[in-house]
Write a protein that holds these residues in place. Sequence first.
Motif, PDB file in Angstrom:
ATOM      1  N   MET A   1       0.849  -1.204   0.000  1.00 24.98           N
ATOM      2  CA  MET A   1       0.000   0.000   0.000  1.00 24.98           C
ATOM      3  C   MET A   1       0.882   1.251   0.000  1.00 24.98           C
ATOM      4  O   MET A   1       1.706   1.429   0.890  1.00 24.98           O
ATOM      5  CB  MET A   1      -0.904   0.004   1.238  1.00 24.98           C
ATOM      6  N   LYS A   2       0.748   2.096  -1.016  1.00 30.14           N
ATOM      7  CA  LYS A   2       1.538   3.316  -1.142  1.00 30.14           C
ATOM      8  C   LYS A   2       0.914   4.416  -0.284  1.00 30.14           C
ATOM      9  O   LYS A   2      -0.243   4.789  -0.482  1.00 30.14           O
ATOM     10  CB  LYS A   2       1.580   3.751  -2.603  1.00 30.14           C
ATOM     11  N   VAL A   3       1.667   4.922   0.679  1.00 33.71           N
ATOM     12  CA  VAL A   3       1.204   6.006   1.550  1.00 33.71           C
ATOM     13  C   VAL A   3       2.194   7.153   1.431  1.00 33.71           C
ATOM     14  O   VAL A   3       3.387   6.990   1.710  1.00 33.71           O
ATOM     15  CB  VAL A   3       1.101   5.546   3.017  1.00 33.71           C
ATOM     16  N   GLN A   4       1.724   8.307   1.016  1.00 31.39           N
ATOM     17  CA  GLN A   4       2.587   9.469   0.834  1.00 31.39           C
ATOM     18  C   GLN A   4       2.525  10.347   2.075  1.00 31.39           C
ATOM     19  O   GLN A   4       1.443  10.760   2.500  1.00 31.39           O
ATOM     20  CB  GLN A   4       2.151  10.269  -0.399  1.00 31.39           C
ATOM     21  N   ILE A   5       3.685  10.638   2.659  1.00 27.74           N
ATOM     22  CA  ILE A   5       3.707  11.547   3.810  1.00 27.74           C
ATOM     23  C   ILE A   5       4.511  12.781   3.396  1.00 27.74           C
ATOM     24  O   ILE A   5       3.953  13.740   2.888  1.00 27.74           O
ATOM     25  CB  ILE A   5       4.282  10.848   5.067  1.00 27.74           C
ATOM     26  N   THR A   6       5.851  12.746   3.559  1.00 28.71           N
ATOM     27  CA  THR A   6       6.687  13.846   3.068  1.00 28.71           C
ATOM     28  C   THR A   6       7.870  13.240   2.319  1.00 28.71           C
ATOM     29  O   THR A   6       8.031  12.024   2.263  1.00 28.71           O
ATOM     30  CB  THR A   6       7.204  14.733   4.223  1.00 28.71           C
ATOM     31  N   ASP A   7       8.728  14.099   1.781  1.00 26.30           N
ATOM     32  CA  ASP A   7       9.882  13.619   1.027  1.00 26.30           C
ATOM     33  C   ASP A   7      10.851  12.827   1.902  1.00 26.30           C
ATOM     34  O   ASP A   7      11.584  11.965   1.397  1.00 26.30           O
ATOM     35  CB  ASP A   7      10.630  14.795   0.389  1.00 26.30           C
ATOM     36  N   THR A   8      10.862  13.129   3.185  1.00 25.46           N
ATOM     37  CA  THR A   8      11.854  12.491   4.062  1.00 25.46           C
ATOM     38  C   THR A   8      11.230  11.561   5.106  1.00 25.46           C
ATOM     39  O   THR A   8      11.965  10.922   5.857  1.00 25.46           O
ATOM     40  CB  THR A   8      12.689  13.560   4.792  1.00 25.46           C
ATOM     41  N   VAL A   9       9.919  11.503   5.170  1.00 28.17           N
ATOM     42  CA  VAL A   9       9.240  10.592   6.095  1.00 28.17           C
ATOM     43  C   VAL A   9       8.456   9.584   5.265  1.00 28.17           C
ATOM     44  O   VAL A   9       7.546   9.952   4.514  1.00 28.17           O
ATOM     45  CB  VAL A   9       8.308  11.347   7.064  1.00 28.17           C
ATOM     46  N   LYS A  10       8.808   8.316   5.384  1.00 29.84           N
ATOM     47  CA  LYS A  10       8.261   7.273   4.528  1.00 29.84           C
ATOM     48  C   LYS A  10       7.473   6.248   5.346  1.00 29.84           C
ATOM     49  O   LYS A  10       7.852   5.895   6.459  1.00 29.84           O
ATOM     50  CB  LYS A  10       9.398   6.556   3.780  1.00 29.84           C
ATOM     51  N   TYR A  11       6.420   5.747   4.740  1.00 27.48           N
ATOM     52  CA  TYR A  11       5.597   4.702   5.343  1.00 27.48           C
ATOM     53  C   TYR A  11       6.149   3.335   4.950  1.00 27.48           C
ATOM     54  O   TYR A  11       6.384   3.067   3.761  1.00 27.48           O
ATOM     55  CB  TYR A  11       4.153   4.833   4.860  1.00 27.48           C
TER      56      TYR A  11
END
Length: 387
Positions: A1-11
């Motif tokens: 499951m692709k979850v977008q948070i920020t460029d430097t914080v990844k799910y």
Amino acid sequence: MKVQITDTVKYVGVDDTTLDLFESQYVIPEGVSYNSYVILDEKIAVMDTVDKRGMQEWEENLKAVLAERKPDYLVIQHLEPDHAGSIARFVELYPEVTLVGNAKTFAMLPQFFDFDLEGRTLTVKEGDVLSLGSHELTFVMAPMVHWPEVMVTYDKTDKILFAADGFGKFGALSLTADKDWACEARRYYFNIVGKYGAPVQTLLKKAAGLDIAYICPLHGPVLSENLGYYIDLYNTWSSYQPENEGVLVAYASIHGNTAKVAEYIGEQLKAKGVAKVVVSDLAREDMAEVIEDAFRYDRMILCAASYDGGVFPCMQDFLHHLQSKTYQNRKVALVENGSWAPSAGKTMRGILDTMKNLEIVEPMVTIRSVMKEADKAALEALVDKMV
């Protein structure tokens, strides 16, 4: 499951779509997610692990995000096995990692794992800050939300609150992306965290002083829009106030006669203008759903058959669940049924009397075996007091 948070914080979390019962008691037809996050900076922090059931997929997600880099820290916000189950594997993969937790974390950790903690831990307390480079993590203690070692973490750089079990919900992300948040978040909250309203209130007061753009829970979706809606709901739930006006009619019927009484009451409530009426069969419906409704609405009518000198067991079970979750601040009416020595009302009242701030409507209505025309006047009078 692709979850977008920020460029430097990844799910890097995983979905579990095959588990039938969460905590071996809560039905989860749409599964659950185990959430874990990676903060990429000069130093790398991984925020919690996942249940062993998802460990292999989580490990793959983790390696994909890290590429060839190695994490510097594992922040352990909550030691319950659905979040901490993969810690031993993580330490095996990255033996030089520093485990970040509070004093209670490290007092409890050896109860779950056998590896040596010497030289591997960083103990933090309220307000301590860990710099990763551009990211600064501030640790906020949240004991009894809903275990004693729980803490949450605030990333000042991206304005993220890593909320542990706070703001969590049932449902795998891949199956519930477009579904209402509140329904399964409410069922999750009252059945798992509901007893601990005061600690949740304390945490909400601490969070009020933070500039939050994202809430990253350990179950359910990342929240990034209309955060006031979610926070307001949590404030209502944790202060034990009704969320909506309405009446739950919960019944425990042996041969169907008490069920007919409950259904009649439901019809009368609707006829007299109550907009939201829920009639629930405690013997057959998901107990967790009925508990959710008991907390959601401001009024409740209990209808139960007498049994073995007490009350039919599913009603007793229901009331004990409410008792353990600190049910309060509601208006409650009672209807008992008994063929020779009605006892349900006394038993129900005895349990209700242990709860705070309940208005018990008098008089209780007693049905003898089967509802007759003569009983309807008393039932309608009771309904009038609940409208």
